[in-house]
Design a protein around this motif. Structure first.
Motif, mmCIF file in Angstrom:
data_model
loop_
_atom_site.group_PDB
_atom_site.id
_atom_site.type_symbol
_atom_site.label_atom_id
_atom_site.label_comp_id
_atom_site.label_asym_id
_atom_site.label_seq_id
_atom_site.Cartn_x
_atom_site.Cartn_y
_atom_site.Cartn_z
ATOM 1 N N ASP A 148 0.725 -1.334 0.097
ATOM 2 C CA ASP A 148 -0.103 -0.042 -0.076
ATOM 3 C C ASP A 148 0.973 1.114 0.123
ATOM 4 N N HIS A 149 1.106 1.903 -1.281
ATOM 5 C CA HIS A 149 1.967 2.946 -1.338
ATOM 6 C C HIS A 149 1.796 4.094 -0.276
ATOM 7 N N ASP A 150 0.611 4.509 -0.225
ATOM 8 C CA ASP A 150 0.135 5.687 0.666
ATOM 9 C C ASP A 150 0.267 5.337 2.056
ATOM 10 N N LEU A 151 0.088 4.304 2.376
ATOM 11 C CA LEU A 151 0.438 3.734 3.963
ATOM 12 C C LEU A 151 1.990 3.900 4.050
ATOM 13 N N ILE A 152 2.784 3.313 3.085
ATOM 14 C CA ILE A 152 4.184 3.411 3.083
ATOM 15 C C ILE A 152 4.704 5.028 3.495
ATOM 16 N N GLU A 153 4.127 5.977 2.594
ATOM 17 C CA GLU A 153 4.504 7.309 2.632
ATOM 18 C C GLU A 153 3.916 7.996 4.197
ATOM 19 N N ALA A 154 2.796 7.477 4.299
ATOM 20 C CA ALA A 154 2.338 7.892 5.699
ATOM 21 C C ALA A 154 3.222 7.415 6.541
ATOM 22 N N ALA A 155 3.689 6.397 6.720
ATOM 23 C CA ALA A 155 4.498 5.850 7.846
ATOM 24 C C ALA A 155 6.045 6.555 7.761
ATOM 25 N N TYR A 156 6.424 6.590 6.590
ATOM 26 C CA TYR A 156 7.596 6.959 6.433
ATOM 27 C C TYR A 156 7.799 8.498 6.758
ATOM 28 N N ALA A 157 6.723 9.305 6.734
ATOM 29 C CA ALA A 157 6.754 10.678 7.128
ATOM 30 C C ALA A 157 7.050 10.834 8.542
ATOM 31 N N GLN A 158 6.776 9.747 9.492
ATOM 32 C CA GLN A 158 6.961 9.958 10.981
ATOM 33 C C GLN A 158 8.354 9.526 11.299
ATOM 34 N N PRO A 159 9.172 10.446 11.943
ATOM 35 C CA PRO A 159 10.292 10.179 12.205
ATOM 36 C C PRO A 159 10.548 8.865 13.062
ATOM 37 N N ARG A 160 9.595 8.860 14.131
ATOM 38 C CA ARG A 160 9.819 7.640 15.038
ATOM 39 C C ARG A 160 9.809 6.163 14.296
ATOM 40 N N LEU A 161 8.758 6.375 13.043
ATOM 41 C CA LEU A 161 8.893 5.027 12.400
ATOM 42 C C LEU A 161 10.012 4.917 11.392
ATOM 43 N N ARG A 162 10.357 6.168 10.883
ATOM 44 C CA ARG A 162 11.512 5.856 9.887
ATOM 45 C C ARG A 162 12.726 5.219 10.361
ATOM 46 N N THR A 163 12.901 5.102 11.740
ATOM 47 C CA THR A 163 14.241 4.452 12.207
ATOM 48 C C THR A 163 13.854 2.870 12.562
ATOM 49 N N LEU A 164 12.778 2.548 12.279
ATOM 50 C CA LEU A 164 12.328 1.018 12.488
ATOM 51 C C LEU A 164 12.390 0.295 11.367
ATOM 52 N N PHE A 165 12.597 -1.078 11.294
ATOM 53 C CA PHE A 165 12.840 -1.728 10.009
ATOM 54 C C PHE A 165 11.262 -2.069 9.604
ATOM 55 N N PRO A 166 10.996 -1.712 8.410
ATOM 56 C CA PRO A 166 9.697 -2.119 7.640
ATOM 57 C C PRO A 166 9.638 -3.355 7.169
ATOM 58 N N TYR A 167 8.592 -4.103 7.325
ATOM 59 C CA TYR A 167 8.486 -5.361 6.500
ATOM 60 C C TYR A 167 7.031 -5.644 6.397
ATOM 61 N N THR A 168 6.596 -6.575 5.406
ATOM 62 C CA THR A 168 5.305 -6.919 4.902
ATOM 63 C C THR A 168 4.926 -8.253 5.347
ATOM 64 N N SER A 169 3.597 -8.490 5.680
ATOM 65 C CA SER A 169 3.164 -10.146 5.825
ATOM 66 C C SER A 169 1.750 -10.017 5.437
ATOM 67 N N HIS A 170 1.305 -10.620 4.427
ATOM 68 C CA HIS A 170 -0.228 -10.742 3.948
ATOM 69 C C HIS A 170 -0.855 -9.240 3.686
#
Length: 244
Positions: A148-170
């Protein structure tokens, strides 16, 4: 009485047929070259004659024989991350690549010596020590249907989340406090729903903790349920962090 390799393996890989299994053939080749390495069976019992693993939990290589054509198909692992892969028809070449990897070769050195080896930018980012930013970059530019591109962009815009490792599952977006598998499973996650809304689920057990209509709302709710001091992600596995 020892088992004999299956007939298609004997036909495609006569040296494996003579040795009795891929494990035995690989061990003989490693010994011949002079590597003090041990070829073991994998954890798939049905593959006793056609697969082998060399290495330990820090670095290892798995090799599986092709069933229709002659291929030694190899995956090169480092601490929970598949760093490279490749296929060759040559047992000698496969053993040489294993030896290089297990004695500490870097990716480009391995590829220069074994041209069949392939790797991507995320593997090189692991090698440099900065996989978090690279993983976000890969997700931000992909158009894969399960992202979900919009979800990824919304999460990346948050400094607290940008420092965590993202991964997807289902199709869900998950975040980890470590960069290597197994990932930590103690942070909330976001699941895109078929109606265009989002469900936020908590960690252990993965039960619903909220619902949002937009990616920004979903991310805000996730952040609200983050524990204190949960980032940035560290170069470790969940096992190493005691979270598995």
């Amino acid at each position: 009485m020892s088992r004999q390799p299956r007939q298609h393996i004997v036909r495609l890989y006569p040296e494996v047929g003579v040795a009795g299994s891929l494990r035995a053939a690989m061990q003989a080749e490693l010994d011949r070259v002079g590597y003090t390495l041990t070829a073991s069976l994998t954890n798939s019992p049905g593959w006793w004659d056609c697969a082998t693993r060399v290495g330990d939990d820090r670095r290892h290589v798995t090799t599986v024989l092709g069933g229709e054509q002659r291929w030694f198909t190899m995956d090169f692992w480092e601490r929970g991350v598949m760093m490279a892969h490749g296929s060759t028809a040559d047992l000698v070449a496969s053993a040489a690549a294993i030896g290089l990897w297990q004695t500490g070769s870097r990716l480009r050195e391995l590829q220069a010596a074994s041209s069949f080896v392939r790797f991507g930018e995320l593997a090189e980012a692991y090698e440099r020590g900065d996989p978090v930013e690279t993983k976000w970059k890969i997700y931000r530019r992909t158009r894969a249907p399960h992202i979900d591109h919009d979800l990824i962009e919304a999460a990346y815009a948050q400094p607290r989340l940008r420092t965590l490792f993202p991964y997807t599952s289902h199709e869900s977006l998950r975040l980890s406090r470590c960069t290597r598998e197994p990932f930590t499973d103690d942070l909330p996650a976001i699941i895109p729903l078929s109606d265009g809304t989002y469900q936020i689920i908590g960690p252990r057990p993965r039960s619903p903790i909220g619902h949002a209509n937009t990616p920004s709302e979903a991310v805000s709710l996730l952040i609200h349920h983050l524990p204190d001091n949960c980032g940035p992600a560290v170069d470790a596995t969940a096992v190493e962090l005691g979270n598995f």
